[in-house]
Design a protein around this motif. Sequence first.
Motif, PDB file in Angstrom:
ATOM      1  N   CYS A 130      22.266  41.693 -18.377  1.00  0.00           N
ATOM      2  CA  CYS A 130      22.687  40.849 -17.599  1.00  0.00           C
ATOM      3  C   CYS A 130      23.097  39.914 -17.278  1.00  0.00           C
ATOM      4  O   CYS A 130      23.146  41.384 -15.835  1.00  0.00           O
ATOM      5  CB  CYS A 130      24.787  40.316 -18.680  1.00  0.00           C
ATOM      6  SG  CYS A 130      25.907  39.098 -18.157  1.00  0.00           S
ATOM      7  N   VAL A 131      23.207  38.968 -16.196  1.00  0.00           N
ATOM      8  CA  VAL A 131      22.510  38.229 -14.643  1.00  0.00           C
ATOM      9  C   VAL A 131      23.485  38.333 -14.095  1.00  0.00           C
ATOM     10  O   VAL A 131      23.631  37.851 -12.796  1.00  0.00           O
ATOM     11  CB  VAL A 131      21.557  36.763 -14.636  1.00  0.00           C
ATOM     12  CG1 VAL A 131      20.347  37.437 -15.005  1.00  0.00           C
ATOM     13  CG2 VAL A 131      22.680  35.796 -15.456  1.00  0.00           C
ATOM     14  N   SER A 132      24.796  38.727 -14.882  1.00  0.00           N
ATOM     15  CA  SER A 132      26.058  38.123 -14.421  1.00  0.00           C
ATOM     16  C   SER A 132      27.134  39.112 -14.479  1.00  0.00           C
ATOM     17  O   SER A 132      27.147  39.808 -13.456  1.00  0.00           O
ATOM     18  CB  SER A 132      26.905  36.450 -15.270  1.00  0.00           C
ATOM     19  OG  SER A 132      28.170  36.667 -14.647  1.00  0.00           O
ATOM     20  N   CYS A 133      27.551  40.171 -15.569  1.00  0.00           N
ATOM     21  CA  CYS A 133      28.426  41.188 -15.611  1.00  0.00           C
ATOM     22  C   CYS A 133      26.801  42.482 -15.511  1.00  0.00           C
ATOM     23  O   CYS A 133      27.614  43.798 -15.620  1.00  0.00           O
ATOM     24  CB  CYS A 133      29.237  41.136 -16.624  1.00  0.00           C
ATOM     25  SG  CYS A 133      28.376  41.411 -17.776  1.00  0.00           S
ATOM     26  N   TYR A 134      26.072  42.443 -15.688  1.00  0.00           N
ATOM     27  CA  TYR A 134      24.982  43.838 -15.579  1.00  0.00           C
ATOM     28  C   TYR A 134      25.426  44.825 -16.700  1.00  0.00           C
ATOM     29  O   TYR A 134      24.592  45.288 -16.317  1.00  0.00           O
ATOM     30  CB  TYR A 134      25.399  43.992 -13.855  1.00  0.00           C
ATOM     31  CG  TYR A 134      24.829  43.551 -12.743  1.00  0.00           C
ATOM     32  CD1 TYR A 134      23.612  42.819 -13.110  1.00  0.00           C
ATOM     33  CD2 TYR A 134      25.710  43.088 -12.023  1.00  0.00           C
ATOM     34  CE1 TYR A 134      23.640  41.795 -11.877  1.00  0.00           C
ATOM     35  CE2 TYR A 134      25.219  42.218 -11.084  1.00  0.00           C
ATOM     36  CZ  TYR A 134      24.822  40.838 -10.604  1.00  0.00           C
ATOM     37  OH  TYR A 134      24.498  40.812 -10.169  1.00  0.00           O
ATOM     38  N   VAL A 135      25.927  43.747 -17.810  1.00  0.00           N
ATOM     39  CA  VAL A 135      26.402  45.100 -18.900  1.00  0.00           C
ATOM     40  C   VAL A 135      24.351  45.477 -19.898  1.00  0.00           C
ATOM     41  O   VAL A 135      24.194  43.798 -19.600  1.00  0.00           O
ATOM     42  CB  VAL A 135      26.760  44.465 -19.696  1.00  0.00           C
ATOM     43  CG1 VAL A 135      26.485  44.990 -20.911  1.00  0.00           C
ATOM     44  CG2 VAL A 135      28.500  44.601 -19.502  1.00  0.00           C
ATOM     45  N   CYS A 158      30.471  37.992 -21.766  1.00  0.00           N
ATOM     46  CA  CYS A 158      30.950  36.557 -20.097  1.00  0.00           C
ATOM     47  C   CYS A 158      29.720  35.550 -21.368  1.00  0.00           C
ATOM     48  O   CYS A 158      30.220  34.637 -20.251  1.00  0.00           O
ATOM     49  CB  CYS A 158      30.333  37.741 -19.168  1.00  0.00           C
ATOM     50  SG  CYS A 158      28.775  37.736 -19.119  1.00  0.00           S
ATOM     51  N   GLY A 159      29.143  35.711 -21.630  1.00  0.00           N
ATOM     52  CA  GLY A 159      27.870  34.474 -22.381  1.00  0.00           C
ATOM     53  C   GLY A 159      27.024  34.424 -21.897  1.00  0.00           C
ATOM     54  O   GLY A 159      26.125  33.296 -21.761  1.00  0.00           O
ATOM     55  N   HIS A 160      26.170  35.053 -20.375  1.00  0.00           N
ATOM     56  CA  HIS A 160      25.190  34.653 -19.488  1.00  0.00           C
ATOM     57  C   HIS A 160      24.211  34.981 -20.130  1.00  0.00           C
ATOM     58  O   HIS A 160      23.943  35.873 -20.974  1.00  0.00           O
ATOM     59  CB  HIS A 160      25.360  35.000 -18.155  1.00  0.00           C
ATOM     60  CG  HIS A 160      26.187  34.661 -16.843  1.00  0.00           C
ATOM     61  ND1 HIS A 160      28.188  34.653 -16.914  1.00  0.00           N
ATOM     62  CD2 HIS A 160      26.319  32.906 -16.315  1.00  0.00           C
ATOM     63  CE1 HIS A 160      28.666  33.725 -16.201  1.00  0.00           C
ATOM     64  NE2 HIS A 160      27.789  32.888 -15.926  1.00  0.00           N
ATOM     65  N   VAL A 161      23.252  34.454 -20.016  1.00  0.00           N
ATOM     66  CA  VAL A 161      21.461  34.943 -20.767  1.00  0.00           C
ATOM     67  C   VAL A 161      21.309  36.603 -19.893  1.00  0.00           C
ATOM     68  O   VAL A 161      21.820  36.734 -18.550  1.00  0.00           O
ATOM     69  CB  VAL A 161      20.497  33.753 -19.778  1.00  0.00           C
ATOM     70  CG1 VAL A 161      20.697  33.921 -18.393  1.00  0.00           C
ATOM     71  CG2 VAL A 161      19.793  34.331 -20.940  1.00  0.00           C
ATOM     72  N   LEU A 162      20.397  37.258 -20.675  1.00  0.00           N
ATOM     73  CA  LEU A 162      19.976  38.222 -20.588  1.00  0.00           C
ATOM     74  C   LEU A 162      18.455  38.212 -20.070  1.00  0.00           C
ATOM     75  O   LEU A 162      18.139  37.562 -20.873  1.00  0.00           O
ATOM     76  CB  LEU A 162      20.225  39.029 -21.954  1.00  0.00           C
ATOM     77  CG  LEU A 162      21.468  39.258 -22.546  1.00  0.00           C
ATOM     78  CD1 LEU A 162      21.452  39.966 -23.475  1.00  0.00           C
ATOM     79  CD2 LEU A 162      22.249  40.204 -21.637  1.00  0.00           C
ATOM     80  N   LYS A 163      18.653  38.932 -19.437  1.00  0.00           N
ATOM     81  CA  LYS A 163      17.009  39.425 -19.090  1.00  0.00           C
ATOM     82  C   LYS A 163      16.599  40.350 -19.240  1.00  0.00           C
ATOM     83  O   LYS A 163      17.046  41.716 -19.174  1.00  0.00           O
ATOM     84  CB  LYS A 163      17.206  39.109 -16.892  1.00  0.00           C
ATOM     85  CG  LYS A 163      15.779  38.890 -16.236  1.00  0.00           C
ATOM     86  CD  LYS A 163      15.335  39.302 -15.018  1.00  0.00           C
ATOM     87  CE  LYS A 163      14.122  40.217 -14.652  1.00  0.00           C
ATOM     88  NZ  LYS A 163      13.817  41.537 -15.320  1.00  0.00           N
ATOM     89  N   PRO A 164      15.250  40.213 -19.497  1.00  0.00           N
ATOM     90  CA  PRO A 164      14.026  41.814 -20.133  1.00  0.00           C
ATOM     91  C   PRO A 164      14.161  43.147 -18.604  1.00  0.00           C
ATOM     92  O   PRO A 164      14.275  41.944 -16.870  1.00  0.00           O
ATOM     93  CB  PRO A 164      13.157  41.172 -20.771  1.00  0.00           C
ATOM     94  CG  PRO A 164      13.758  39.943 -20.742  1.00  0.00           C
ATOM     95  CD  PRO A 164      13.996  39.058 -20.077  1.00  0.00           C
TER      96      PRO A 164
END
Length: 253
Positions: A130-135, A158-164
């Motif tokens: 996650c780009v926000s909470c780093y899960v 948190c609903g933010h986008v995930l980055k590979p």
Amino acid sequence: MTEQENINLAAEIIQQGKHAIVLSGAGISTPSGIPDFRSEDDGLWHHHDPWEVASLISFRHSPEGFYNWFQPMAERITQAEPNAAHITLAKLESSGSIKAIITQNIDGLHQKAGSKRVHEVHGTVSTLTCVSCYVTYNVNEFLESYVRDGEIPHCRDCGHVLKPDAILLGEQLPVKTFQKAEAHARKADVILVVGSSLEVMPVAGLPMRSLENGASLIIINNAATYLDERADAVLRTDVAEVLPAILESVANV
């Protein structure tokens, strides 16, 4: 020297090595149906500006653009199976002839072939963060809906986008992984470059660390590299054909 003489020489060098390592690039996975980046006809950069679709800046600006571009590649990676080159390296590792595989690839085919000591210096697509909470999530939780429908993965917390967790242009390499790769390169007495054009720094500089310490260098790649003249053996041929031949020759040394 003839190709067979180079094969025999490569096998002899590997057999005599005490700490032989591999540096693999995109060319080892093209026989598995995964395109490389720089080929004129079907390379991933042939039809796209990499900074517009695969840089950290462009991802932050438009993750949709990245995921739309990457979707066909994700499908190919999902369907790909290790080829004879991956399998041969796994056998050489299992026999103790190879101590580590440093790979620029993100496809996981070395592990799928059975290799255990793999250092993915350009990251992996097997996990997403996650780009926000780093899960961090396993990619399999989102892969089917993304490949089938183009659904962009979002964090369930948190609903933010995930980055590979693959390294994009302009992004720092994974520090601990690269430090391990450097340590292997400095310790190596043999380094086998497989399917890499040795153009992307700093990874392309790893063979120099080995050469500085007196290591032997073997290069198997379709195109020339900046270190061909320093190599003990150079084979410009299909990696999936020549590596099994080297394995057979190793067994006969």
